[in-house]
Structure formats: structure tokens, C-alpha cells
Design a protein around this motif. Structure first.
Motif, PDB file in Angstrom:
ATOM      1  N   TYR A 255       0.821  -1.200   0.000  1.00 46.47           N
ATOM      2  CA  TYR A 255       0.000   0.000   0.000  1.00 46.47           C
ATOM      3  C   TYR A 255       0.862   1.259   0.000  1.00 46.47           C
ATOM      4  N   ILE A 256       1.922   1.260   0.806  1.00 43.58           N
ATOM      5  CA  ILE A 256       2.828   2.418   0.837  1.00 43.58           C
ATOM      6  C   ILE A 256       3.483   2.616  -0.525  1.00 43.58           C
ATOM      7  N   GLU A 257       3.877   1.512  -1.154  1.00 41.41           N
ATOM      8  CA  GLU A 257       4.472   1.585  -2.488  1.00 41.41           C
ATOM      9  C   GLU A 257       3.491   2.202  -3.480  1.00 41.41           C
ATOM     10  N   LYS A 258       2.229   1.798  -3.408  1.00 47.30           N
ATOM     11  CA  LYS A 258       1.220   2.329  -4.329  1.00 47.30           C
ATOM     12  C   LYS A 258       0.991   3.826  -4.100  1.00 47.30           C
ATOM     13  N   THR A 259       0.797   4.209  -2.848  1.00 44.73           N
ATOM     14  CA  THR A 259       0.484   5.612  -2.564  1.00 44.73           C
ATOM     15  C   THR A 259       1.670   6.527  -2.858  1.00 44.73           C
ATOM     16  N   THR A 260       2.882   6.007  -2.666  1.00 41.00           N
ATOM     17  CA  THR A 260       4.069   6.806  -3.008  1.00 41.00           C
ATOM     18  C   THR A 260       4.127   7.048  -4.510  1.00 41.00           C
ATOM     19  N   LYS A 261       3.892   5.996  -5.286  1.00 31.06           N
ATOM     20  CA  LYS A 261       3.889   6.117  -6.735  1.00 31.06           C
ATOM     21  C   LYS A 261       2.760   7.034  -7.203  1.00 31.06           C
ATOM     22  N   PHE A 262       1.617   6.906  -6.564  1.00 28.73           N
ATOM     23  CA  PHE A 262       0.457   7.730  -6.903  1.00 28.73           C
ATOM     24  C   PHE A 262       0.791   9.207  -6.672  1.00 28.73           C
ATOM     25  N   GLN A 263       1.421   9.515  -5.555  1.00 25.97           N
ATOM     26  CA  GLN A 263       1.775  10.890  -5.252  1.00 25.97           C
ATOM     27  C   GLN A 263       2.777  11.436  -6.263  1.00 25.97           C
ATOM     28  N   GLU A 264       3.715  10.617  -6.678  1.00 25.50           N
ATOM     29  CA  GLU A 264       4.688  11.030  -7.692  1.00 25.50           C
ATOM     30  C   GLU A 264       3.992  11.356  -9.012  1.00 25.50           C
ATOM     31  N   GLU A 265       2.988  10.555  -9.372  1.00 19.12           N
ATOM     32  CA  GLU A 265       2.256  10.804 -10.615  1.00 19.12           C
ATOM     33  C   GLU A 265       1.429  12.081 -10.510  1.00 19.12           C
ATOM     34  N   ILE A 266       0.856  12.346  -9.349  1.00 13.53           N
ATOM     35  CA  ILE A 266       0.101  13.583  -9.154  1.00 13.53           C
ATOM     36  C   ILE A 266       1.008  14.797  -9.338  1.00 13.53           C
ATOM     37  N   GLU A 267       2.181  14.741  -8.760  1.00 15.51           N
ATOM     38  CA  GLU A 267       3.119  15.850  -8.874  1.00 15.51           C
ATOM     39  C   GLU A 267       3.557  16.050 -10.328  1.00 15.51           C
ATOM     40  N   ALA A 268       3.793  14.951 -11.037  1.00 14.51           N
ATOM     41  CA  ALA A 268       4.243  15.050 -12.426  1.00 14.51           C
ATOM     42  C   ALA A 268       3.140  15.565 -13.349  1.00 14.51           C
ATOM     43  N   TRP A 269       1.893  15.291 -13.010  1.00 12.81           N
ATOM     44  CA  TRP A 269       0.764  15.659 -13.866  1.00 12.81           C
ATOM     45  C   TRP A 269      -0.132  16.712 -13.218  1.00 12.81           C
ATOM     46  N   TYR A 270       0.405  17.457 -12.270  1.00 12.26           N
ATOM     47  CA  TYR A 270      -0.397  18.393 -11.483  1.00 12.26           C
ATOM     48  C   TYR A 270      -1.104  19.432 -12.350  1.00 12.26           C
ATOM     49  N   ASP A 271      -0.399  19.980 -13.343  1.00 11.58           N
ATOM     50  CA  ASP A 271      -0.995  21.020 -14.177  1.00 11.58           C
ATOM     51  C   ASP A 271      -2.152  20.474 -15.005  1.00 11.58           C
ATOM     52  N   VAL A 272      -2.043  19.215 -15.437  1.00  6.27           N
ATOM     53  CA  VAL A 272      -3.126  18.590 -16.199  1.00  6.27           C
ATOM     54  C   VAL A 272      -4.317  18.293 -15.274  1.00  6.27           C
ATOM     55  N   ILE A 273      -4.008  17.733 -14.106  1.00  7.33           N
ATOM     56  CA  ILE A 273      -5.060  17.363 -13.155  1.00  7.33           C
ATOM     57  C   ILE A 273      -5.878  18.578 -12.743  1.00  7.33           C
ATOM     58  N   THR A 274      -5.189  19.682 -12.454  1.00  7.26           N
ATOM     59  CA  THR A 274      -5.873  20.875 -11.940  1.00  7.26           C
ATOM     60  C   THR A 274      -6.330  21.828 -13.030  1.00  7.26           C
ATOM     61  N   GLY A 275      -6.073  21.473 -14.283  1.00  3.76           N
ATOM     62  CA  GLY A 275      -6.396  22.384 -15.381  1.00  3.76           C
ATOM     63  C   GLY A 275      -7.613  22.021 -16.175  1.00  3.76           C
ATOM     64  N   THR A 276      -8.518  21.202 -15.611  1.00  2.00           N
ATOM     65  CA  THR A 276      -9.658  20.719 -16.385  1.00  2.00           C
ATOM     66  C   THR A 276     -10.989  21.340 -15.974  1.00  2.00           C
ATOM     67  N   ASP A 277     -10.976  22.270 -15.003  1.00  2.00           N
ATOM     68  CA  ASP A 277     -12.218  22.939 -14.619  1.00  2.00           C
ATOM     69  C   ASP A 277     -12.555  24.046 -15.623  1.00  2.00           C
ATOM     70  N   HIS A 278     -13.818  24.453 -15.643  1.00  2.00           N
ATOM     71  CA  HIS A 278     -14.228  25.617 -16.423  1.00  2.00           C
ATOM     72  C   HIS A 278     -13.454  26.852 -15.944  1.00  2.00           C
ATOM     73  N   ASP A 279     -13.218  27.802 -16.852  1.00  2.00           N
ATOM     74  CA  ASP A 279     -12.459  28.997 -16.519  1.00  2.00           C
ATOM     75  C   ASP A 279     -13.152  29.866 -15.468  1.00  2.00           C
ATOM     76  N   ASP A 280     -14.506  29.735 -15.363  1.00  2.00           N
ATOM     77  CA  ASP A 280     -15.220  30.586 -14.409  1.00  2.00           C
ATOM     78  C   ASP A 280     -15.305  29.965 -13.001  1.00  2.00           C
TER      79      ASP A 280
END
Length: 283
Positions: A255-280
Motif C-alpha cells: 500500500y505504501i508503495e502504491k500511494t508513493t507512486k500515486f503521489q509522484e504521478e500527481i506531482e508530475a501531472w499536477y498542471d493537467v489534473i488541476t487544469g480541467t475545470d471551467h475557466d469561471d
């Protein structure tokens, strides 16, 4: 003041179910143990314990689940702890598994859990108390090759339990999901583990390796089922039980291995993850 609990445990003739039954009886609580066909070692326990009731139940049969719940209440008057343990494994690449094989494992591991839970919850709601404990797996926390279909049934159990914990809390009922790693039971025997007859050579380095590993590690798993059973007793007696209880160092590490990898992917793709909301939308 200690209050005697009534446990309802499915798949109790062997493996985790049998170990939990033994521990609960030794602790002085009452047990309704369900078996699909043969009572096995439970027959000997029946001669030793008057606080044990054994009944037949195929968890895929919703009508049987309701009958078993009624029998439990008629015998002991209430149901305090439900342990949804009945289930089996499927070792297969996702592509290798046939539709019928996938359906069969979901019928038992997911729909069987739902059948029994729906049969027991009216009793607990009437009591305004109770604890539903669903057995998942390390495979329900993190997917791994060879266990994709089986793991998906346990991922389903995880989601069901998380929702139930929220739905049932206002009613005085707890819900927990336990995620065991590799324990020294009969899970890797042919009695509990199905291997597909369809084998695709392209998966030799992954699923093929897992098939070999499962054979080699059988009866050499690190987890002690007797200690797992004691963990269940502690869980059932907790005033504020956790929603998740991973058991075994192997589960925790995975589980620790999974969550660590998951966090690394979030950091690498942060701009994509947080950039999908409407502009307003205000951030």
C-alpha cells in the motif's frame, strides 16, 4: 461489564472463516457459522461449544441468505457482528479469463457479500447497533498482475464498505474492511484458487511468473491466521473501529508503495489534473 456478542460468519468451514470461529468461541461469544456444503472441522466444534450454530448457505443465493439470517435471530436473538468471509480467488491475466469465470468470481465475492449484507442489516438497524466486517485483500488495495479480476472484486468490496461506513454510522452501526496479505491458509490450494485453463504465452513473464510464485509460496506465506483471528476480535470490540484494517507487513508495504507512486504521478501531472475545470470556476 462485558456483553456477549453474536457473530455471523460466512465461509466458515476452513481458512480465515474457521480460524475466526475458533477464536470467537474461545473468547466466549456466540457464533452462527455458515457453510456451503460440508461442515468440516465445525462438526467437532459443535460437540464442544453450545454457543455455536452451523447452517448451510450458498452466499450467491439471496433467499438462502435471508433464511440464514432468520435462523440466527431465532437461535440467539440478535446479530452483532457480520463477517463476510466467503469467497475464492482467480489467478489469471485479465485477457485470459473467460466471461463465465469472471461472472462466477463476482457472483460470490461481490454479489454474495451484498446478498448476506442485505439480509443482516435489517436486524442491525432494528437493534440500532452492529458491525459489518468485509474481508478484502491486499489485491483490493493495489492491483497486481495475475490478480486483476480477483482484485477487482475486492476493489468493489472496498468501495461498498467505505459507502456503508458513512450510511450506517448515524444508525449506530459500524462498517470495516479488512485487507489481509498472504496468510498461511488454503487460499492458494485448488479448493480456494481457480486458475484459468486458457494460458496466453505472451504473459509468461508476468502472469506466468505469478503462477509459479503461487505454487512455490503455498503453505509458506508469512501471515499467521491465528493472529489474524485475534485481530478480528480486537476490531469487533473497538469502540471506534477503523474503516480500513490492512493486515500483514506485506500488505502495508504494498500500500505504501502504491500511494508513493500515486503521489509522484500527481506531482508530475499536477498542471493537467488541476487544469480541467471551467475557466469561471474559482480556485
Amino acid at each position: 461489564m462485558t456483553t456477549t456478542k453474536v457473530w455471523f460468519i460466512t465461509g466458515a468451514s476452513r481458512g480465515f472463516g474457521l480460524e475466526i470461529v475458533k477464536a470467537v468461541l474461545e473468547d466466549g461469544d456466540k457464533v452462527v457459522a455458515t457453510v456451503r456444503s460440508n461442515a468440516g472441522e465445525l462438526a467437532d466444534l459443535l460437540e464442544q461449544y453450545s454457543n455455536l450454530f452451523v447452517t448451510k448457505l450458498d452466499v450467491t443465493n439471496e433467499a438462502q441468505a435471508k433464511v440464514a439470517a432468520d435462523q440466527a435471530v431465532n437461535r440467539f436473538g440478535r446479530i452483532d457482528v457480520l463477517v463476510n468471509n466467503a469467497g475464492f480467488g482467480l489467478l489469471s491475466a485479465v485477457e485470459e479469463a473467460t466471461g463465465e469465470e469472471v461472472k462466477r468470481v463476482f457472483e460470490t465475492n461481490v454479489f454474495g457479500t451484498l446478498n448476506v449484507t442485505r439480509a443482516i442489516l435489517p436486524v442491525m438497524r432494528a437493534q440500532q447497533s452492529g458491525h459489518v466486517i468485509n474481508i478484502s485483500s491486499v489485491g483490493g488495495l493495489s492491483g497486481f498482475y495475475g490478480w486483476g479480476v480477483y482484485g477487482s472484486t475486492k476493489f468493489a468490496v472496498e468501495g461498498l464498505t467505505e459507502a456503508m461506513a458513512q450510511e450506517l454510522a448515524p444508525l449506530g452501526i459500524h462498517a470495516s474492511v479488512v485487507e489481509p496479505g498472504f496468510f498461511r491458509t488454503n487460499f492458494l490450494d485448488t479448493s480456494s484458487l481457480t486458475r484459468t485453463s486458457n494460458v496466453i504465452d505472451d504473459y509468461a513473464d508476468t502472469v506466468g511468473a505469478m503462477r509459479s510464485f503461487a505454487t512455490q509460496v503455498n503453505k509458506k506465506q508469512p501471515g499467521d491466521p491465528a493472529k489474524l483471528a485475534q485481530a478480528f476480535i480486537r476490531l469487533a470490540n473497538a469502540e471506534q473501529p477503523p474503516v480500513h484494517l490492512p493486515l500483514g507487513n506485506d500488505t502495508l508495504s504494498r500500500y505504501i508503495e502504491k500511494t508513493t507512486k500515486f503521489q509522484e504521478e500527481i506531482e508530475a501531472w499536477y498542471d493537467v489534473i488541476t487544469g480541467t475545470d471551467h475557466d469561471d470556476v474559482v480556485q
